[in-house]
Design a protein around this motif. Sequence first.
Motif, PDB file in Angstrom:
ATOM      1  N   GLY A   1      -4.034  -5.634   8.807  1.00 35.08           N
ATOM      2  CA  GLY A   1      -3.959  -4.209   9.096  1.00 35.08           C
ATOM      3  C   GLY A   1      -2.617  -3.744   9.606  1.00 35.08           C
ATOM      4  N   ALA A   2      -1.639  -4.655   9.714  1.00 38.14           N
ATOM      5  CA  ALA A   2      -0.333  -4.260  10.228  1.00 38.14           C
ATOM      6  C   ALA A   2       0.351  -3.254   9.311  1.00 38.14           C
ATOM      7  CB  ALA A   2       0.571  -5.477  10.428  1.00 38.14           C
ATOM      8  N   ALA A   3      -0.015  -3.224   8.036  1.00 34.96           N
ATOM      9  CA  ALA A   3       0.624  -2.328   7.088  1.00 34.96           C
ATOM     10  C   ALA A   3       0.226  -0.879   7.319  1.00 34.96           C
ATOM     11  CB  ALA A   3       0.268  -2.731   5.663  1.00 34.96           C
ATOM     12  N   ALA A   4      -0.968  -0.664   7.783  1.00 33.17           N
ATOM     13  CA  ALA A   4      -1.518   0.679   7.882  1.00 33.17           C
ATOM     14  C   ALA A   4      -0.631   1.672   8.611  1.00 33.17           C
ATOM     15  CB  ALA A   4      -2.904   0.630   8.515  1.00 33.17           C
ATOM     16  N   PRO A   5       0.007   1.301   9.734  1.00 30.97           N
ATOM     17  CA  PRO A   5       0.773   2.332  10.426  1.00 30.97           C
ATOM     18  C   PRO A   5       2.098   2.711   9.758  1.00 30.97           C
ATOM     19  CG  PRO A   5       0.601   0.342  11.787  1.00 30.97           C
ATOM     20  CD  PRO A   5      -0.083   0.079  10.504  1.00 30.97           C
ATOM     21  N   TYR A   6       2.525   1.998   8.735  1.00 32.21           N
ATOM     22  CA  TYR A   6       3.806   2.294   8.114  1.00 32.21           C
ATOM     23  C   TYR A   6       3.636   3.203   6.908  1.00 32.21           C
ATOM     24  CZ  TYR A   6       5.517  -1.237  11.203  1.00 32.21           C
ATOM     25  OH  TYR A   6       5.818  -1.931  12.324  1.00 32.21           O
ATOM     26  N   THR A   7       4.614   4.064   6.720  1.00 31.97           N
ATOM     27  CA  THR A   7       4.568   4.971   5.575  1.00 31.97           C
ATOM     28  C   THR A   7       4.788   4.190   4.279  1.00 31.97           C
ATOM     29  OG1 THR A   7       6.937   5.440   5.597  1.00 31.97           O
ATOM     30  CG2 THR A   7       5.517   6.863   6.975  1.00 31.97           C
ATOM     31  N   ASP A   8       4.381   4.787   3.176  1.00 31.56           N
ATOM     32  CA  ASP A   8       4.605   4.162   1.878  1.00 31.56           C
ATOM     33  C   ASP A   8       6.102   4.009   1.614  1.00 31.56           C
ATOM     34  OD1 ASP A   8       1.865   4.256   1.667  1.00 31.56           O
ATOM     35  OD2 ASP A   8       1.832   5.817   0.122  1.00 31.56           O
ATOM     36  N   ALA A   9       6.882   5.018   2.016  1.00 23.92           N
ATOM     37  CA  ALA A   9       8.332   4.948   1.821  1.00 23.92           C
ATOM     38  C   ALA A   9       8.930   3.808   2.646  1.00 23.92           C
ATOM     39  CB  ALA A   9       8.982   6.276   2.186  1.00 23.92           C
ATOM     40  N   ALA A  10       8.439   3.601   3.869  1.00 18.01           N
ATOM     41  CA  ALA A  10       8.943   2.498   4.696  1.00 18.01           C
ATOM     42  C   ALA A  10       8.638   1.165   4.038  1.00 18.01           C
ATOM     43  CB  ALA A  10       8.331   2.556   6.094  1.00 18.01           C
ATOM     44  N   ARG A  11       7.458   1.041   3.472  1.00 18.14           N
ATOM     45  CA  ARG A  11       7.100  -0.209   2.806  1.00 18.14           C
ATOM     46  C   ARG A  11       7.920  -0.391   1.524  1.00 18.14           C
ATOM     47  NH1 ARG A  11       0.742  -0.185   2.931  1.00 18.14           N
ATOM     48  NH2 ARG A  11       1.006   2.056   3.031  1.00 18.14           N
TER      49      ARG A  11
ATOM     50  N   SER B   1      13.327  -3.782  11.358  1.00 18.39           N
ATOM     51  CA  SER B   1      12.012  -3.366  11.872  1.00 18.39           C
ATOM     52  C   SER B   1      12.088  -2.125  12.750  1.00 18.39           C
ATOM     53  CB  SER B   1      11.349  -4.510  12.648  1.00 18.39           C
ATOM     54  OG  SER B   1      12.105  -4.828  13.809  1.00 18.39           O
ATOM     55  N   GLY B   2      13.202  -1.919  13.411  1.00 17.61           N
ATOM     56  CA  GLY B   2      13.331  -0.770  14.300  1.00 17.61           C
ATOM     57  C   GLY B   2      13.368   0.562  13.580  1.00 17.61           C
ATOM     58  N   ALA B   3      13.686   0.538  12.289  1.00 19.73           N
ATOM     59  CA  ALA B   3      13.817   1.790  11.547  1.00 19.73           C
ATOM     60  C   ALA B   3      12.637   2.080  10.625  1.00 19.73           C
ATOM     61  CB  ALA B   3      15.102   1.763  10.720  1.00 19.73           C
ATOM     62  N   LEU B   4      11.665   1.183  10.559  1.00 19.06           N
ATOM     63  CA  LEU B   4      10.517   1.439   9.688  1.00 19.06           C
ATOM     64  C   LEU B   4       9.733   2.641  10.192  1.00 19.06           C
ATOM     65  CD1 LEU B   4       9.030  -2.086   8.920  1.00 19.06           C
ATOM     66  CD2 LEU B   4      10.295  -0.585   7.379  1.00 19.06           C
ATOM     67  N   ALA B   5       9.563   3.606   9.326  1.00 25.62           N
ATOM     68  CA  ALA B   5       8.844   4.826   9.707  1.00 25.62           C
ATOM     69  C   ALA B   5       7.345   4.550   9.726  1.00 25.62           C
ATOM     70  CB  ALA B   5       9.154   5.947   8.719  1.00 25.62           C
ATOM     71  N   ARG B   6       6.733   5.003  10.772  1.00 21.88           N
ATOM     72  CA  ARG B   6       5.280   4.845  10.917  1.00 21.88           C
ATOM     73  C   ARG B   6       4.590   6.149  10.583  1.00 21.88           C
ATOM     74  NH1 ARG B   6       3.503   0.541  14.272  1.00 21.88           N
ATOM     75  NH2 ARG B   6       5.221  -0.748  14.929  1.00 21.88           N
ATOM     76  N   ARG B   7       3.378   5.997  10.113  1.00 19.41           N
ATOM     77  CA  ARG B   7       2.543   7.178   9.881  1.00 19.41           C
ATOM     78  C   ARG B   7       2.096   7.718  11.223  1.00 19.41           C
ATOM     79  NH1 ARG B   7      -1.199   4.257   5.571  1.00 19.41           N
ATOM     80  NH2 ARG B   7       0.202   4.374   3.824  1.00 19.41           N
ATOM     81  N   ASP B   8       1.806   8.993  11.236  1.00 13.18           N
ATOM     82  CA  ASP B   8       1.204   9.586  12.423  1.00 13.18           C
ATOM     83  C   ASP B   8      -0.275   9.231  12.364  1.00 13.18           C
ATOM     84  OD1 ASP B   8       0.335  11.037  14.561  1.00 13.18           O
ATOM     85  OD2 ASP B   8       1.010  12.977  13.795  1.00 13.18           O
ATOM     86  N   THR B   9      -0.684   8.288  13.209  1.00 13.26           N
ATOM     87  CA  THR B   9      -2.066   7.806  13.155  1.00 13.26           C
ATOM     88  C   THR B   9      -3.007   8.637  14.021  1.00 13.26           C
ATOM     89  OG1 THR B   9      -1.579   6.215  14.908  1.00 13.26           O
ATOM     90  CG2 THR B   9      -1.400   5.449  12.617  1.00 13.26           C
ATOM     91  N   ARG B  10      -2.447   9.616  14.727  1.00 12.30           N
ATOM     92  CA  ARG B  10      -3.318  10.489  15.526  1.00 12.30           C
ATOM     93  C   ARG B  10      -4.071  11.412  14.593  1.00 12.30           C
ATOM     94  NH1 ARG B  10       1.110  13.331  18.670  1.00 12.30           N
ATOM     95  NH2 ARG B  10       2.147  12.762  16.779  1.00 12.30           N
ATOM     96  N   ARG B  11      -5.323  11.539  14.834  1.00  7.84           N
ATOM     97  CA  ARG B  11      -6.134  12.450  14.008  1.00  7.84           C
ATOM     98  C   ARG B  11      -5.959  13.871  14.504  1.00  7.84           C
ATOM     99  NH1 ARG B  11     -10.611   9.951  10.958  1.00  7.84           N
ATOM    100  NH2 ARG B  11     -10.248   7.748  11.160  1.00  7.84           N
ATOM    101  N   ARG B  12      -5.760  14.740  13.541  1.00 10.92           N
ATOM    102  CA  ARG B  12      -5.636  16.158  13.911  1.00 10.92           C
ATOM    103  C   ARG B  12      -7.018  16.736  14.065  1.00 10.92           C
ATOM    104  NH1 ARG B  12      -1.002  18.119   9.726  1.00 10.92           N
ATOM    105  NH2 ARG B  12       0.611  16.777  10.544  1.00 10.92           N
TER     106      ARG B  12
END
Length: 184
Positions: free
Chosen positions: A9-19, A167-178
């Motif tokens: 599940g480590a992939a989930a917080p990263y954006t597709d562009a970061a991956r 690793s410091g620059a990998l963009a993460r998704r906003d995992t907070r639910r709106r």
Amino acid sequence: MDMTEIGAGAAAPYTDAARARLVMAYAACELADFARFAVPIGEHELNPDGTTCAPGTALAHAARVLTLAERFFEAAVVFERVGGADWQVIGDVLQVSPETTRARYAMSEAAFSALLSEEDHATGAAGEVTSLRAYMVREPLEIALDLDDWVLRHSDGDNGLGTAPVSGALARRDTRRRKPSMEL
């Protein structure tokens, strides 16, 4: 970054562009490592007249470097597409039509999308390459930490890279639910 983030599940917080950028970074690392082996000249590589002791060896190595460069370029196209570039922009850079560019790289983009959706990990020309790419997409932090180490080992005293140059620059998704807004 916390090492406990590595794992399922480590992939989930990263954006597709970061991956996609991580896949590109790995391809660049692989290319650089392989290309640097062509620089030293081994003691038993040349005959006394300067000709090669093993005809075809240098050419085979150069062919492998070219293959790795093409893989890096393909990863760059996919990264650009995932980041929002249209086929016109990519075609302009390549100095070809958008249609030609799409015909050449649409399958690479589709294969990456399939990896993101985990529908088909066997897509691609070489199963081992696709398997590695699938792993990079699923476990980006682990690969990024390995690339951090690689960059720092090869930094040649470059200051300002920090301790996490990948690793410091990998963009993460906003995992907070709106929360849905209440309309009056």
